[in-house]
Design a protein around this motif. Structure first.
Motif, mmCIF file in Angstrom:
data_model
loop_
_atom_site.group_PDB
_atom_site.id
_atom_site.type_symbol
_atom_site.label_atom_id
_atom_site.label_comp_id
_atom_site.label_asym_id
_atom_site.label_seq_id
_atom_site.Cartn_x
_atom_site.Cartn_y
_atom_site.Cartn_z
ATOM 1 N N GLN A 308 0.626 -1.178 0.083
ATOM 2 C CA GLN A 308 -0.122 -0.234 0.105
ATOM 3 C C GLN A 308 0.766 1.578 0.200
ATOM 4 N N GLU A 309 1.620 1.135 0.315
ATOM 5 C CA GLU A 309 2.453 2.473 0.855
ATOM 6 C C GLU A 309 4.215 2.024 -0.802
ATOM 7 N N THR A 310 3.836 1.492 -1.054
ATOM 8 C CA THR A 310 5.027 1.453 -2.214
ATOM 9 C C THR A 310 4.380 0.069 -3.558
ATOM 10 N N THR A 311 5.426 0.174 -4.777
ATOM 11 C CA THR A 311 5.274 -0.639 -5.361
ATOM 12 C C THR A 311 6.044 -2.228 -4.901
ATOM 13 N N ALA A 312 6.017 -3.341 -5.854
ATOM 14 C CA ALA A 312 6.431 -4.439 -5.808
ATOM 15 C C ALA A 312 7.604 -4.421 -6.305
ATOM 16 N N ASP A 313 8.019 -3.487 -7.827
ATOM 17 C CA ASP A 313 9.321 -3.182 -8.707
ATOM 18 C C ASP A 313 10.063 -2.138 -7.628
ATOM 19 N N ALA A 314 10.125 -1.127 -6.809
ATOM 20 C CA ALA A 314 9.945 -0.939 -5.932
ATOM 21 C C ALA A 314 10.624 -1.587 -4.852
ATOM 22 N N PHE A 315 10.072 -2.541 -4.157
ATOM 23 C CA PHE A 315 10.325 -3.547 -3.478
ATOM 24 C C PHE A 315 11.515 -4.045 -4.337
ATOM 25 N N TYR A 324 22.338 -9.941 -2.499
ATOM 26 C CA TYR A 324 21.338 -11.484 -1.060
ATOM 27 C C TYR A 324 21.808 -11.193 0.339
ATOM 28 N N ARG A 325 23.399 -11.457 1.201
ATOM 29 C CA ARG A 325 23.427 -12.017 1.708
ATOM 30 C C ARG A 325 23.683 -11.363 3.259
ATOM 31 N N SER A 326 23.931 -10.160 3.206
ATOM 32 C CA SER A 326 23.055 -8.732 4.034
ATOM 33 C C SER A 326 21.896 -9.022 4.625
ATOM 34 N N ASN A 327 21.970 -8.203 5.268
ATOM 35 C CA ASN A 327 20.842 -7.864 5.629
ATOM 36 C C ASN A 327 20.782 -6.106 5.701
ATOM 37 N N MET A 328 19.450 -6.203 5.307
ATOM 38 C CA MET A 328 18.756 -4.385 4.407
ATOM 39 C C MET A 328 17.847 -4.265 6.046
ATOM 40 N N GLU A 329 18.323 -2.760 5.869
ATOM 41 C CA GLU A 329 17.506 -1.601 7.065
ATOM 42 C C GLU A 329 15.514 -1.260 6.398
ATOM 43 N N PHE A 330 14.459 -1.778 6.891
ATOM 44 C CA PHE A 330 13.496 -1.050 5.822
ATOM 45 C C PHE A 330 13.166 0.094 6.681
ATOM 46 N N SER A 331 13.219 0.936 5.690
ATOM 47 C CA SER A 331 12.622 2.491 6.297
ATOM 48 C C SER A 331 11.937 2.919 5.232
ATOM 49 N N LYS A 332 10.923 3.836 5.350
ATOM 50 C CA LYS A 332 10.680 5.129 4.573
ATOM 51 C C LYS A 332 11.873 5.944 3.239
ATOM 52 N N ASP A 333 12.876 5.794 4.635
ATOM 53 C CA ASP A 333 14.461 6.840 2.980
ATOM 54 C C ASP A 333 14.673 5.098 2.720
ATOM 55 N N MET A 334 14.776 4.292 2.576
ATOM 56 C CA MET A 334 15.187 3.013 1.772
ATOM 57 C C MET A 334 14.048 2.865 0.914
ATOM 58 N N LEU A 335 13.206 2.938 1.526
ATOM 59 C CA LEU A 335 11.741 2.477 -0.017
ATOM 60 C C LEU A 335 11.632 3.678 -1.243
ATOM 61 N N LYS A 336 12.187 5.296 -0.625
ATOM 62 C CA LYS A 336 12.380 6.205 -1.183
ATOM 63 C C LYS A 336 13.566 5.870 -2.782
ATOM 64 N N THR A 337 14.914 5.448 -1.822
ATOM 65 C CA THR A 337 15.877 5.081 -2.805
ATOM 66 C C THR A 337 15.825 4.527 -3.988
ATOM 67 N N ALA A 338 14.516 2.868 -3.287
ATOM 68 C CA ALA A 338 14.486 1.678 -4.522
ATOM 69 C C ALA A 338 13.780 3.046 -5.223
ATOM 70 N N THR A 390 24.621 -8.399 -7.458
ATOM 71 C CA THR A 390 23.666 -7.192 -8.245
ATOM 72 C C THR A 390 23.769 -5.673 -7.487
ATOM 73 N N PRO A 391 24.385 -5.347 -6.559
ATOM 74 C CA PRO A 391 24.221 -4.112 -6.475
ATOM 75 C C PRO A 391 26.108 -3.213 -7.280
ATOM 76 N N LEU A 392 26.584 -4.301 -7.653
ATOM 77 C CA LEU A 392 27.898 -3.618 -8.431
ATOM 78 C C LEU A 392 27.678 -3.459 -10.212
ATOM 79 N N VAL A 393 26.260 -4.730 -10.186
ATOM 80 C CA VAL A 393 25.716 -4.962 -11.124
ATOM 81 C C VAL A 393 24.680 -3.415 -12.217
ATOM 82 N N MET A 394 23.858 -2.901 -10.754
ATOM 83 C CA MET A 394 23.558 -1.552 -10.928
ATOM 84 C C MET A 394 24.352 -0.202 -11.016
ATOM 85 N N LYS A 395 25.397 0.151 -10.216
ATOM 86 C CA LYS A 395 26.426 0.320 -10.537
ATOM 87 C C LYS A 395 27.476 0.644 -11.671
#
Length: 507
Positions: A308-315, A324-338, A390-395
């Motif tokens: 309801q707050e964001t899209t599946a594509d953004a998530f 994939y092995r790293s922890n993620m911090e869920f926040s509005k900032d994380m979603l906004k960045t994505a 995948t983060p390096l791919v995006m870079k």
């Protein structure tokens, strides 16, 4: 194919720690390296069959709605599977279990005064629906515990017959960890021989069959009861795949004791020292300033609420931007960045479309752009071979679109632009292909999306005609009304771009 386990014991016998050496399986080297939790380093991914690889994922216990901690795990695993299938072109055979009988399910059924089967069915259906919303591909084979009870009982029976499991005084059956010399291969643990249990031979022994006279229960050679959690995955994965599995996946919270116990009892059942060749574990998803997200900690965000707050594509983009092995911090900032990253790529694709439609005039250096594309492709291949980075791919993709955008927004001072549609199309195709490999698609083929697009096309064409009239008549009031329509649509996610007397749109 099997590993070699070297066991080093403390001579005092008060305690001991196991050390294990993992040996590469025999088979086909994929050229990919993956992190190995036994060796604690990246190892070559070698699959038993050149034409396909087997992958087992631990499925949910369906007693409640899934939260975004589950979502991050399944989305990240979906991304890796897509990379193996769509980028490396391997035939990935995927299997998942559904735990549809469990103490938590029974408690939920009693609370709601319904059957355990009704609870399991309700939340399993919700689980698949939400995975679909998240764009996660369903596994090839799905096995439910209650539909495979005979196989589970048979699995336990063999362990008991070979003295690797025993019936205790509480009429439950336990696996004897002492019979597995390589116990602790996934996560180093200390074993203290002085620790005793009033029921079990060792405190490390775990339940394969839990005695229960209460409903629901199933009959077995040891009496009425239900299977333990760990044995379910071992029995069902062995039934579907056999005595050796290429990849077994799940969240990091499952590594111990669940995956450790799976490996131990399965090695005992198949009389091998290595059942799973590669374990893939995804990191935790934390809420900001919180521990990991879990139902027991009462700090969950449900998938349906998150969407309801964001899209599946953004998530999904947020998952791609995290290893994939790293922890993620869920926040509005994380979603906004994505969301912003997703928007950058979407705008780039739209700009390429505008250029090819000749709405946009630009000067393209063909040789420079193709060289940048080739380098990007090489760098991305190296990143994907290095534990699916995948983060390096995006870079690398960001660098490529930055180079391309600089050309798309440059016009020749002589007025003779070098258009070169082919190189821009090549870059656009490459970017879309890589993102599509990760499960990110900017163009939906659904009929509802097509209808929506046609409606906006009609609106855009009408506004364009009115705007041309305003330009020709130099009527500021008409042009102001056109600007108002453009700004109103933008608030609803539809971006109108004016290119002289022509207009394009995107969402």
């Amino acid at each position: 194919m099997n590993c070699i386990a070297v066991v080093i014991r403390n001579s005092s016998r008060i305690g001991c720690r196991f050390q294990h050496h993992w040996v590469k399986p025999k088979g086909f080297d994929t050229g990919v390296k993956v992190y190995n939790c036994t060796t604690k380093q990246k190892e070559p991914l070698i699959i038993r069959n050149k034409n396909y690889l087997t992958w087992y994922t631990c499925g949910p216990t369906v007693y409640d709605s899934s939260h975004i901690g589950h979502a991050s795990c399944y989305v990240k695993l979906d991304i890796i599977q897509r990379i193996l299938k769509d980028y490396f072109k391997y035939n990935v055979v995927t299997v998942m279990n559904i735990t549809d009988i469990d103490d938590k399910i029974i408690r939920r059924a009693n609370q709601e005064n319904v059957s355990y089967a009704d609870v399991a069915k309700k939340y399993e259906e919700e689980f698949w629906s939400e995975l679909c919303d998240l764009g996660v591909t369903e596994p090839n084979v799905v096995l439910r515990v209650t539909e495979n009870m005979e196989s589970i009982v048979s699995f336990i029976e063999k362990l008991v017959d070979e003295n690797k499991a025993y019936k205790a005084s509480d009429n439950s059956v336990y696996f004897s960890v002492d019979t597995c010399k390589a116990y602790g291969k996934l996560q180093n643990i200390g074993k203290n021989d002085k620790q005793k249990s009033s029921v079990k031979r060792s405190v490390l022994d775990f339940a394969l069959w839990k005695h229960s006279e209460d409903e629901p229960h199933w009959n077995s050679p040891w009496g009425k009861g239900r299977p333990g959690w760990h044995i379910e995955c071992s029995a069902l994965a062995s039934k579907a795949i056999g005595s050796a599995i290429d990849i077994h996946a799940g969240g990091i919270d499952l590594r111990f004791p669940h995956h450790e116990n799976e490996e131990a009892q399965s090695c005992g059942f198949h009389n091998t020292s290595q059942w799973v060749n590669y374990w893939i574990h995804t990191g935790y998803l934390h809420k900001k300033h919180s521990e990991k997200m879990s139902k027991s900690l009462r700090n969950t965000v449900l998938i349906q609420d998150m969407l309801q707050e964001t899209t599946a594509d953004a998530f999904r983009m947020a998952c791609i931007l995290s290893k994939y092995r790293s922890n993620m911090e869920f926040s509005k900032d994380m979603l906004k960045t994505a969301e912003n990253v997703y928007g950058v790529f979407k705008n780039f694709i739209t700009t390429c479309d505008d250029f090819k439609s000749q709405y946009l005039k630009a000067t393209i250096n063909h040789e420079h752009l193709i060289a940048a594309l080739n380098k990007c492709a090489e760098d991305i291949h190296s990143a994907l071979c290095d534990d699916f980075d995948t983060p390096l791919v995006m870079k690398h993709l960001n660098e490529l679109i930055s180079t391309t955008n600089s050309m798309l927004h440059t016009t020749s001072t002589s007025g003779h632009e070098a258009m070169d549609f082919s190189s821009v199309s090549a870059v656009q195709n490459f970017v879309m292909t890589i993102l599509s490999t990760f499960g990110v698609n900017f163009r939906s083929s659904s009929s509802s999306s097509q209808d929506f697009g046609k409606i906006v096309d009609i609106l855009n064409e009408f506004r364009q005609s009115v705007r041309i009239t305003g330009i020709e008549k130099r009527d500021k009031e008409i042009l102001s009304l056109c600007d108002h329509v453009r700004d109103s649509l933008k608030r609803h996610g539809i971006i109108i771009r004016d290119h002289g007397k022509q207009s394009s749109w995107s969402n």
